[in-house]
Motif scaffolding. Structure first.
Motif, PDB file in Angstrom:
ATOM      1  N   ASN A 769       0.828  -1.211   0.000  1.00 46.04           N
ATOM      2  CA  ASN A 769       0.000   0.000   0.000  1.00 46.04           C
ATOM      3  C   ASN A 769       0.857   1.253   0.000  1.00 46.04           C
ATOM      4  OD1 ASN A 769      -2.142  -1.714   0.113  1.00 46.04           O
ATOM      5  ND2 ASN A 769      -2.709  -1.275   2.217  1.00 46.04           N
ATOM      6  N   THR A 770       1.931   1.230   0.796  1.00 47.78           N
ATOM      7  CA  THR A 770       2.828   2.384   0.873  1.00 47.78           C
ATOM      8  C   THR A 770       3.596   2.551  -0.435  1.00 47.78           C
ATOM      9  OG1 THR A 770       3.098   1.926   3.224  1.00 47.78           O
ATOM     10  CG2 THR A 770       4.670   3.452   2.237  1.00 47.78           C
ATOM     11  N   MET A 771       4.032   1.424  -0.977  1.00 50.65           N
ATOM     12  CA  MET A 771       4.878   1.480  -2.170  1.00 50.65           C
ATOM     13  C   MET A 771       4.100   1.953  -3.392  1.00 50.65           C
ATOM     14  SD  MET A 771       7.338  -1.547  -3.600  1.00 50.65           S
ATOM     15  CE  MET A 771       7.571  -2.196  -1.998  1.00 50.65           C
ATOM     16  N   PHE A 772       2.882   1.471  -3.542  1.00 52.67           N
ATOM     17  CA  PHE A 772       2.137   1.751  -4.775  1.00 52.67           C
ATOM     18  C   PHE A 772       0.870   2.577  -4.546  1.00 52.67           C
ATOM     19  CE2 PHE A 772       4.489  -2.184  -5.620  1.00 52.67           C
ATOM     20  CZ  PHE A 772       5.257  -1.753  -6.690  1.00 52.67           C
ATOM     21  N   GLY A 773       0.622   2.983  -3.285  1.00 58.00           N
ATOM     22  CA  GLY A 773      -0.546   3.818  -3.012  1.00 58.00           C
ATOM     23  C   GLY A 773      -1.855   3.073  -3.106  1.00 58.00           C
ATOM     24  N   VAL A 774      -1.809   1.730  -3.124  1.00 55.16           N
ATOM     25  CA  VAL A 774      -3.039   0.934  -3.312  1.00 55.16           C
ATOM     26  C   VAL A 774      -3.695   0.676  -1.969  1.00 55.16           C
ATOM     27  CG1 VAL A 774      -2.266  -0.107  -5.455  1.00 55.16           C
ATOM     28  CG2 VAL A 774      -1.647  -1.188  -3.309  1.00 55.16           C
ATOM     29  N   GLN A 775      -4.783  -0.101  -1.980  1.00 58.73           N
ATOM     30  CA  GLN A 775      -5.555  -0.313  -0.755  1.00 58.73           C
ATOM     31  C   GLN A 775      -5.865  -1.778  -0.550  1.00 58.73           C
ATOM     32  OE1 GLN A 775      -9.047   2.295  -0.749  1.00 58.73           O
ATOM     33  NE2 GLN A 775      -8.382   2.984   1.245  1.00 58.73           N
ATOM     34  N   PHE A 776      -4.833  -2.594  -0.239  1.00 56.87           N
ATOM     35  CA  PHE A 776      -5.108  -3.965   0.177  1.00 56.87           C
ATOM     36  C   PHE A 776      -5.549  -3.917   1.641  1.00 56.87           C
ATOM     37  CE2 PHE A 776      -2.047  -5.073  -3.278  1.00 56.87           C
ATOM     38  CZ  PHE A 776      -2.914  -5.871  -4.020  1.00 56.87           C
ATOM     39  N   ALA A 777      -6.436  -4.846   1.999  1.00 58.69           N
ATOM     40  CA  ALA A 777      -6.998  -4.828   3.351  1.00 58.69           C
ATOM     41  C   ALA A 777      -5.893  -5.013   4.385  1.00 58.69           C
ATOM     42  CB  ALA A 777      -8.033  -5.939   3.480  1.00 58.69           C
ATOM     43  N   VAL A 778      -5.832  -4.089   5.352  1.00 56.80           N
ATOM     44  CA  VAL A 778      -4.824  -4.204   6.412  1.00 56.80           C
ATOM     45  C   VAL A 778      -5.475  -4.183   7.794  1.00 56.80           C
ATOM     46  CG1 VAL A 778      -2.915  -3.209   5.116  1.00 56.80           C
ATOM     47  CG2 VAL A 778      -4.446  -1.703   6.319  1.00 56.80           C
ATOM     48  N   SER A 779      -6.789  -4.224   7.804  1.00 49.35           N
ATOM     49  CA  SER A 779      -7.491  -4.122   9.085  1.00 49.35           C
ATOM     50  C   SER A 779      -7.226  -5.355   9.932  1.00 49.35           C
ATOM     51  CB  SER A 779      -8.993  -3.995   8.817  1.00 49.35           C
ATOM     52  OG  SER A 779      -9.698  -4.194  10.015  1.00 49.35           O
ATOM     53  N   SER A 780      -6.952  -5.132  11.199  1.00 51.07           N
ATOM     54  CA  SER A 780      -6.722  -6.276  12.083  1.00 51.07           C
ATOM     55  C   SER A 780      -8.025  -6.994  12.397  1.00 51.07           C
ATOM     56  CB  SER A 780      -6.080  -5.802  13.383  1.00 51.07           C
ATOM     57  OG  SER A 780      -6.989  -4.971  14.082  1.00 51.07           O
ATOM     58  N   GLY A 781      -9.111  -6.396  12.051  1.00 50.75           N
ATOM     59  CA  GLY A 781     -10.404  -7.022  12.312  1.00 50.75           C
ATOM     60  C   GLY A 781     -10.784  -8.043  11.265  1.00 50.75           C
TER      61      GLY A 781
END
Length: 1706
Positions: A769-781
């Motif tokens: 997400n940081t490298m490419f500005g994308v939005q893979f799910a990172v929620s701990s929930g």
């Protein structure tokens, strides 16, 4: 002129546009040019000028006829100034008068340009220019107009965003990889600043707001470089610079972005702990917008004091969190920096952060042009530590930019929504209606600077009294109070408000207040609202997640998992037991069909109907819907999953709770609910529909689903590749989605793939997400499993560097997941996933943690395994190891030891993996792939700078990730050629099918590899054919010269045949070396190309190079044999030719003497008398000629010697066997090999008992095959009618040895070999003896003389009567010498032509195409006799098939006639050229003339010496006349030969050819001739020399004559299935011992039997056996096979398709 004002109220606008009508109507357009026009009739051209009415008081009233300025041009417009210039009119100009209609100002200038300043923004001005001439005259005015820009327009223009204001910036534009994203170029001008900010923000870099372009710094730098003192310059430079306030840039970007970019920006700003816009102003329209949607995606975790003991935490979407909001505003001017104080208020002593932009930040002091009226919001969230928390409870903090006097709406909103409003001021009006008239819900706090000179205590008292404020509501900063003390006081006040406030409101709840105040809400758009309704309609039904999934998403549950199990079992056959494999597989297929039927039987659920309907809506609405769905589902899942995780933690404390842990893990998996579950269900609905008939309406209605999903991929949504819950890929669904994606893109769009692998919770998704500005799910929930792919567009400027159009990013679940560790198949699952994603990747990023060596070893083993597998199948991914949480600047050097340790671990893992995969030649990691410990590692500091939740992202993290990104893009640029979408799909399918097998390398089959291999074979075959064709031509010419050696037709420097032969062999070596070099160079060049996936077949390079060398050796041996045979035969003819020539001369002398004698009689003699005289002379002369009897060679003795020499290498026993029987007696009866002796009888009996093909029968079949081939060879030699040569028998023995060598899987006894060779050589020797004797008879000198007796008689009479012989002799020379030579030349040249023509057909291009074409032809005939012949007599059938193809191709004659005519015309040209040349040489007589002609033709034509000698007898023709008639005869020859060729059928022609096309094609296409040891399918490997034999299509073993020993039934097992089962086999090669099929390579190490690439691959032979089961049983003397049920359903079309897929026939 009027002063510049930032805005203009409505009354101003009315005044401006209500001028009297005495002036013409204005026209406001885009241009700024006018022509001079009088005031009365001036009409501006449309689209050129912007004009407003002007009153008469501003106009000059005294005009003359003098011309006005010719043309006015407005060349620069800003919000407060207009610059114009005009053409100079004719005449002497004193000055110009410029009038501005609206401001009433008149300015004079003596130049033809002027800039008007201090104008109002957004106003249309009329501008007039008059000329004052020196003679006192004044011209009529020239008129134009100009529209000043608004503040917003002006700023957007400065930032280069003017186009994006109406069109809006999209997420795909921001995320695309362009030059800016991968270069470190600083912002050079203002238009670079937004992109610089976005680039940094998308990578969550906390320095993103530090925006200043290099142009602003240049002036200061230049000034600092001066050494002398210039105080004025110094002050100018301090004030110079066109710097922009960061808030203006942020506001501009929010105004110019669509909802999804706003949401992304807000999320990233929140991660950086920047304040986020709450109310976004538009300074042009005075309208502001509540940014509810923009903040929807922000999720915050915190621990309030109430949960600190239990270590619990709250996680919620921030817009839904009901928190007290404290607002900070400014009234009038204020000497306190409100924003700086807020930053100090929110920061604890250990961790200061600039949440709000303030005056002392970089560019923070630049005047704000459009961001006044902006309300920002941030949140203080406690971590549960009393010593660190500033506030013990969460609180929202809002900050209004600008004076509340100018932004009453915003102030009113804050008063309604806040728990408290802190008003910063320096001075207060006594009335202060703005504060007293609000009646706010919020508490009002007044914050003043008592140090300010403008401070008024009286006014403060009055306002405080009016507002009913207490002392605690007034905070004053006195002279004795420093900032720290003041902030402490303020913090205490805020804490009291937060702790005691009852006003708590979520941002979502603020919408009603916003609407009441006529503030727009960004969620009010119709698309957003419709999408929300659609999403709510689906998610509102969810009460219990498990029940909901079972009811609404039933297809992906237990049915899908069972389908997955059956699918893997089909490939692994672990539970087949004693059941027949094919019956077992058939049962599995039936079970799968029933499960699909079960899936199809249920109606589509209401939720899925709504979901599919919603994603079918137009683009923007669809994107909103999916965002709403994701957020709603996250909200639903979060609570359920947090409870389960708590239970999981409790259970894990006790290792005995394995069953409970498994149950909780199952619930964790099943309680996770996201949009991926809906897409997964969609995929299952689609896959299930494919099992329905194509015409079924249900199936047709769902055909659009893949396209919908493909469009979402293009829009930037991820696609689930691997369903983590079932550990499977729905291949048809994913393949069809990717196929549709390919259709949506431009043709052949290339992609490169980057993947991340690593342990769970090591920040893999965050890294991407940081490298490419994308939005893979990172929620701990969320408990995510599987792999997701996402598409990023590559901009044009980078395409050339990367040679691709898109980048695919693949995010995977964590390996060694603690949640999955308890599951039985977790390690297998990890291996499968790692192999798949590494195989799909061009670069794999591996996240590892050095601190846990055991875990690291496990991960490395999985990863190394995957890389080893890729190396073996031809894929060469690159890897980058990433070490997170390493922050020291010296990390790279300090970790040198760690890197060495890592490499050591990698080497250990490589050896372990290599042993498991049986590829032990790989000793170290660098054997598997290119890897440098120095460049292959990246050390990344920790993500957070401080303690969450208030910690911003570490700038070091962002910068290091950015460096990693640049490094990865650089690595991508050096990758092998990129795949297109369809090729990526093929890789995925092949990898996954191979992953389903237990032995990946052994099972891997890929159509891209097959394509690349096929292309290599095709190219190599072309080069090989060019080589052979050239050598055929060369040998033909060399044989011609040898045959002409020692005759008048050849001029040679040597008279010694052995010397001449040596010379020819030397030339042959040179030619062969040249072609071998060409072949190897072509091969090297082929592997240098970037297209065609050549890197996938790099492993075959050595094989093909060896094949080139082997071809050279074979050609050399063949050429030398042909030259030697031709030379020896020619040498044997030399003595005969001399005797024939001598006899002819003597006869000629006698005939001439007889002519003289008859003429002396001087009486007229009749023909009868002449005949009588001639006969007497002939008889007498022949009797007197020296007798010569050519010796007959004993061919049988020569053959015996050759045979004995050949067998002598086999040992003394072989020689002993050879001596037991005379060669003379061999081959008298058909060859029959029998088992002799008790041991052999026992072995023979054992073979029968073993239920495999009888060894004796196998040997007999092999013998029959070899005998047939040798017999054909002998027949061809007999038809040539040349003399016998020992090379003939040597070639036969070589053929026998080669065939026996190719059948090493059959045990060849020495008795069998010797008896077979004796039989073949005995037959051959007798036939060659006859060939030799016939040759001697034909070439007997006396016979040749008697053959020519009548010709001598005719010539005798012609000479006696002195008749003109020119025409007759020319015809004779043509018919006896030239025409036979031309015909012979045609037949010597036709063979390569026919082969070349056949090779233009794809069928004959490679072995695989050939095999596939033969099988398709068999299927088209569908006749048992053909199948039986193909299976039982493969080589004979194939040879006959090739012959049929040749005859069919050339049956109509046109192509054959073309070739024949081509060679005839070539010969005619040569003859005509030879005649012309001979004419020019003064030969003197006809004999010399003919000799010269023959010499010219000696390189091309072989002219019979007998015919030439007979022609020259008594030849007294005139040379010129002879040449004339010869030329005429040559003209007729073409037609004569054409007629002759037309009458000869193709079959007869083929027999006459020097190079037999049928045999040559057969030899090339049959390859090595090896057959599968189990099912007898032929090897298709390309190249003559290959290390492993393989075939595309294996057969049921019944077709290899396998039958059950008990039931005598034919066996249906297919060896490509057997080799992956746990079953065993026994045969003579195992010496009767049972041996596992899986370890067949122990017995047959040179065979590669790969499992079917698809379960339908063997459908062809299954169809054949099912159809002709009874016939095969009778043929093989067995009982019919028990045919599995699914075989009976295979149709003709399916059988045909299986061939096309297996042999890659398109």
């Amino acid at each position: 002129m009027a002063e510049s004002v930032p805005t203009m109220d409505n009354s101003d606008e009315e005044k401006l546009y209500d001028e009297p009508d005495s002036f013409h109507e204005p026209y406001c357009g885009e241009g700024e040019n006018t022509s001079p026009t009088s005031q009365s009739d001036y009409v501006p051209p449309p689209g050129e000028v912007s004009v407003l009415k002007a009153t008469s008081k501003y106009m000059q009233t005294v005009f003359t006829e003098t011309n006005p300025p010719v043309q006015i041009t407005v060349y620069q417009v800003s919000s407060e100034s207009v610059s114009l210039c005009w053409d100079t009119p004719a005449g002497e100009v004193e000055n110009y008068t410029v009038t501005c209609s609206h401001e009433g100002d008149i300015e004079s200038t003596d130049t033809n340009k002027l800039t008007l300043n201090n104008l109002k923004p957004g106003v249309c001005y009329t501008l007039e220019v008059s000329t004052q001439f020196r003679n006192g005259r004044i011209s009529k005015p020239a008129v134009t107009s100009a529209h000043t820009k608004t503040h917003l327009e002006s700023l957007l223009e400065d930032l280069g965003l003017e186009q994006l204001y109406p069109e809006k910036l999209s997420l795909s534009t921001i995320l695309q990889i362009d030059e800016k994203t991968i270069t470190d170029e600083p912002a050079k001008c203002n238009s670079d600043l937004p992109w610089y900010f976005l680039k940094k923000l998308m990578m969550v870099n906390v320095t993103a707001r530090n925006v200043k372009c290099t142009a602003c710094e240049t002036n200061i730098d230049a000034a600092s470089g001066k050494t002398e003192l210039n105080f004025d310059d110094l002050l100018d430079n301090l004030n110079s610079g066109d710097m922009l306030n960061p808030l203006d840039i942020i506001t501009a970007l929010f105004l110019c972005s669509d909802g999804f970019v706003r949401q992304e920006m807000a999320l990233k700003m929140s991660m950086c702990q920047f304040s986020v816009p709450l109310l976004l102003p538009n300074c042009d329209t005075k309208q502001c917008t509540l940014m509810l949607w923009a903040m929807r995606d922000i999720v915050k975790k915190y621990r309030p004091q109430s949960l600190s003991e239990a270590k619990g935490f709250v996680e919620d979407r921030i817009v839904l969190s009901e928190l007290p909001m404290i607002s900070f505003v400014r009234l009038g001017e204020c000497s306190l920096s409100k924003s700086e104080i807020l930053n100090k208020l929110l920061s604890n002593s250990q961790q200061y952060h600039d949440t709000f932009v303030h005056h002392d930040m970089e560019c923070g002091d630049s005047p704000r042009r459009i961001s006044n009226g902006l309300v920002e919001i941030t949140w203080y969230l406690p971590c549960g530590n009393k010593n660190m928390d500033v506030f013990s409870e969460p609180v929202a903090v809002a900050n209004l930019r600008g004076d509340i006097a100018s932004f009453e709406t915003q102030f009113a909103f804050l008063c309604e929504t806040s728990a408290a409003v802190f008003v910063f001021f320096d001075t207060l009006d006594f009335d202060c209606e703005l504060l007293t008239n609000q009646h706010p819900k919020a508490q009002i706090f007044l914050v003043g600077n008592h140090q300010s000179k403008r401070s008024s205590i009286d006014a403060l008292k009055k306002v405080a009294t009016k507002l009913d404020l207490s002392n605690s509501n007034i905070l004053l900063k006195t002279k004795q109070m420093n900032d720290a003390d003041f902030v402490k006081t303020l913090r205490k006040t805020v804490s009291n408000v937060v702790e005691n406030s009852k006003v708590k409101m979520g941002i979502e709840q603020m919408t009603d207040i916003a609407h009441k105040l006529e503030i727009w809400v960004d969620e009010d758009s119709s698309e957003c609202q419709t999408a929300k309704q659609n999403a709510d309609a689906i998610t509102a039904e969810i009460q219990d997640i498990l029940e909901y999934k079972e009811a609404q998403l039933p297809l992906q549950g237990q049915i899908w998992k069972e389908l997955t199990r059956l699918e893997k079992e089909e490939f692994r056959l672990k539970n087949v037991g004693s059941e027949k494999i094919e019956d077992y597989k058939s049962d599995l297929q039936i079970q799968k069909t029933k499960l699909r039927e079960k899936q199809n039987s249920s109606d589509m659920s209401n939720a899925m109907t709504c979901f599919i309907s919603a994603i079918s809506s137009p683009g923007t609405e669809r994107c909103y819907f999916l965002k709403w769905m994701r957020m709603n589902l996250d909200n639903v899942s979060r609570k359920k999953l947090s409870d389960l995780r708590e239970q999981y933690k409790e259970k894990c404390k006790n290792s005995e709770n394995k069953e409970e842990i498994k149950e909780i893990d199952r619930q964790l998996s099943n309680s996770s609910l996201g949009t991926e579950h809906f897409f997964r269900e969609m995929g299952q609905i689609y896959e299930a529909s494919l099992s329905l008939p194509e015409t079924d309406p249900s199936r047709q209605q769902l055909q659009h689903l893949p396209k919908l999903c493909a469009q979402l991929l293009v829009d930037g949504f991820p696609l689930e590749l691997v369903d983590g819950e079932a550990s499977n890929i729905p291949l048809r669904w994913v393949s069809d989605v990717l196929s549709q994606l390919n259709d949506l893109m431009s043709p052949k769009s290339k992609i490169l793939v980057v993947t991340v692998l690593g342990v769970q919770s090591t920040g893999k998704s965050t890294l991407l997400n940081t490298m490419f500005g994308v939005q893979f799910a990172v929620s701990s929930g969320r408990c995510t499993r599987g792999a997701f792919m996402l598409l990023i567009r590559i901009n044009e400027d980078v395409k050339k560097v990367l040679n691709c159009d898109f980048m695919v990013i693949i995010d995977t679940e964590g390996l060694k997941s603690p949640e999955l560790a308890q599951l039985d198949n977790s390690h297998e699952h990890d291996n499968e996933l790692a192999t798949l994603v590494v195989g799909l990747s061009d670069i794999t990023i591996i996240n590892i943690a050095m601190e846990n060596s055991t875990e690291m070893k496990d991960i490395l083993q999985i990863v190394v395994h995957a890389f080893l597998r890729m190396k073996e199948v031809g894929k060469k991914p690159k890897c980058q190891f990433v070490h997170q949480n390493v922050s020291d600047v010296s990390a790279h050097d300090k970790n040198l030891r760690d890197r060495k340790l890592l490499l050591q671990q990698l080497n250990e893992m490589t050896q372990a993996a290599a042993k498991m995969e049986k590829k032990e030649e790989n000793k170290s990691f660098t054997d598997v792939m290119e890897y440098s410990p120095d460049t292959g590692n990246c050390y990344i500091p920790g993500l957070w700078n401080g303690n969450p939740p208030m910690a911003p992202v570490n700038a070091g993290y962002s910068e290091t990730v950015y460096e990693l990104k640049k490094n990865i893009i650089q690595m991508l640029g050096s990758c092998e050629s990129a795949n297109n979408i369809l090729e990526f799909t093929e890789w995925m399918k092949s990898l996954w099918n191979a992953v389903k097998h237990e032995n990946f390398i052994f099972s891997f089959r890929n159509s891209l590899v097959a394509d690349a291999y096929m292309r290599l074979c095709t190219e190599f075959n072309k080069w090989e054919w060019e080589f052979k064709k050239e050598m055929y031509t060369w040998v033909t010419n060399a044989e011609t010269k040898i045959n002409n050696f020692g005759t008048v037709a050849l001029k040679s420097e040597t008279s010694d045949m052995s010397e001449f032969l040596t010379q020819k062999k030397s030339e042959a070596c040179t030619e062969l070396s040249k072609w071998e070099t060409t072949l190897l160079e072509n091969l090297a060049q082929y592997f240098k190309q970037t297209e065609g996936h050549v890197y996938l077949v790099e492993g075959y390079r050595e094989e093909f190079a060896n094949s080139a060398k082997s071809l050279r050796r074979e050609m050399e041996s063949s050429v030398f044999n042909q030259l030697t045979a031709a030379a020896d035969i020619r040498q044997g003819m030399t003595e005969l030719d001399r005797i024939k020539e001598n006899h002819t001369k003597q006869l000629e002398e006698r005939v001439r003497a007889l002519i003289d004698k008859c003429r002396e009689k001087k009486v007229k003699m009749s023909d009868k008398e002449l005949d009588t005289e001639f006969d007497k002379m002939w008889k007498k002369t022949v009797n007197e000629l020296s007798s010569y009897k050519q010796k007959t060679t004993n061919v049988i003795t020569n053959v015996s010697c050759c045979l004995r020499y050949n067998v002598s290498h086999k040992g003394s026993h072989a020689c002993e066997l050879l001596s037991q029987k005379s060669l003379e007696d061999c081959g008298r009866v058909p060859f029959k090999y029998t088992a002799e002796g008790s041991y052999k009888q026992a072995k023979h009996t054992l073979c029968k008992w073993l239920n495999i093909e009888d060894h004796i029968k196998t040997l007999q079949k092999l013998a029959d095959c070899i005998i047939a081939i040798c017999t054909q060879f002998v027949t061809e030699k007999m038809e040539r009618k040349n003399n016998y040569h020992d090379t003939y028998i040597q070639e036969i023995l070589h053929m026998i040895d080669e065939r026996l060598q190719n059948n090493q899987d059959v045990k060849i006894e020495i008795q069998f070999e010797v008896s077979l060779k004796q039989h073949i050589c005995g037959v051959a020797a007798r036939r060659f003896q006859k060939l030799h004797e016939d040759f001697i008879l034909v070439n007997d000198p006396y016979r040749c003389l008697n053959q020519n007796k009548e010709k001598f008689r005719t010539d005798f009479k012609d000479v006696f009567h002195e008749r003109d012989q020119c025409q007759k002799k020319a015809e004779e020379f043509m018919n006896l010498c030239l025409r036979p030579a031309v015909e012979d030349f045609v037949y010597r040249s036709l063979g390569p032509d026919i082969i070349g023509e056949m090779k233009t057909n794809k069928t004959f291009s490679t072995r695989m195409f050939f095999q596939g074409s033969v099988l398709l032809d068999l299927l088209s005939k569908d006749d048992f006799e053909n199948y039986q012949s193909y299976i039982c007599s493969y080589e004979e059938y194939v040879k006959n098939w090739i012959l049929d193809q040749i005859e069919e191709r050339f049956s109509n004659g046109s192509k054959m006639f073309e070739f024949e005519d081509q060679h005839v015309q070539s010969s005619i040209r040569s003859i005509n050229d030879a005649v012309k040349k001979a004419k020019t040489e003064k030969s003197g007589n006809l004999e010399s003339f003919v000799k010269n002609v023959c010499q010219e033709l000696g390189d091309k034509l072989v002219i019979s010496q007998d015919a030439l000698g007979a022609f020259m007898i008594l030849n007294n023709a005139d040379q010129e006349q002879f040449a004339h008639w010869l030329t005429e005869c040559v003209k007729d020859m073409a037609q004569v030969l054409q007629e002759k060729f037309k009458k000869t059928n193709i079959h007869m022609k083929l027999k006459k050819l020097n190079v037999n096309p049928q045999n040559k094609l057969f030899t090339e296409l049959i390859g090595c001739g090896k057959q599968c040891p189990f099912c007898k399918a032929p090897c298709e490997a390309g190249g003559k020399v290959h290390t492993l034999h393989h075939t595309s299509l294996h057969r049921p073993q019944a077709l290899g004559r396998y039958r059950s020993d008990k039931t005598k039934k034919l066996v249906t097992d297919v060896c490509s299935s057997s080799v992956i089962s746990n079953q065993r086999f026994q045969c003579t090669d195992t010496k009767g011992e049972w041996h596992p099929y899986k370890q067949y390579t122990d017995i047959y190490p040179d065979w590669s039997i790969v499992p079917d690439s698809s379960l339908q691959a063997s459908d062809y032979w299954k169809y054949v056996l099912a159809k002709f089961n009874q016939e095969f049983a009778e043929e093989f003397d067995a009982n019919p096979a028990d045919i599995p049920e699914t075989w009976k359903t295979i149709r003709h079309e399916q059988a045909e398709e299986s061939i096309k897929v297996s042999f890659n026939i398109k």
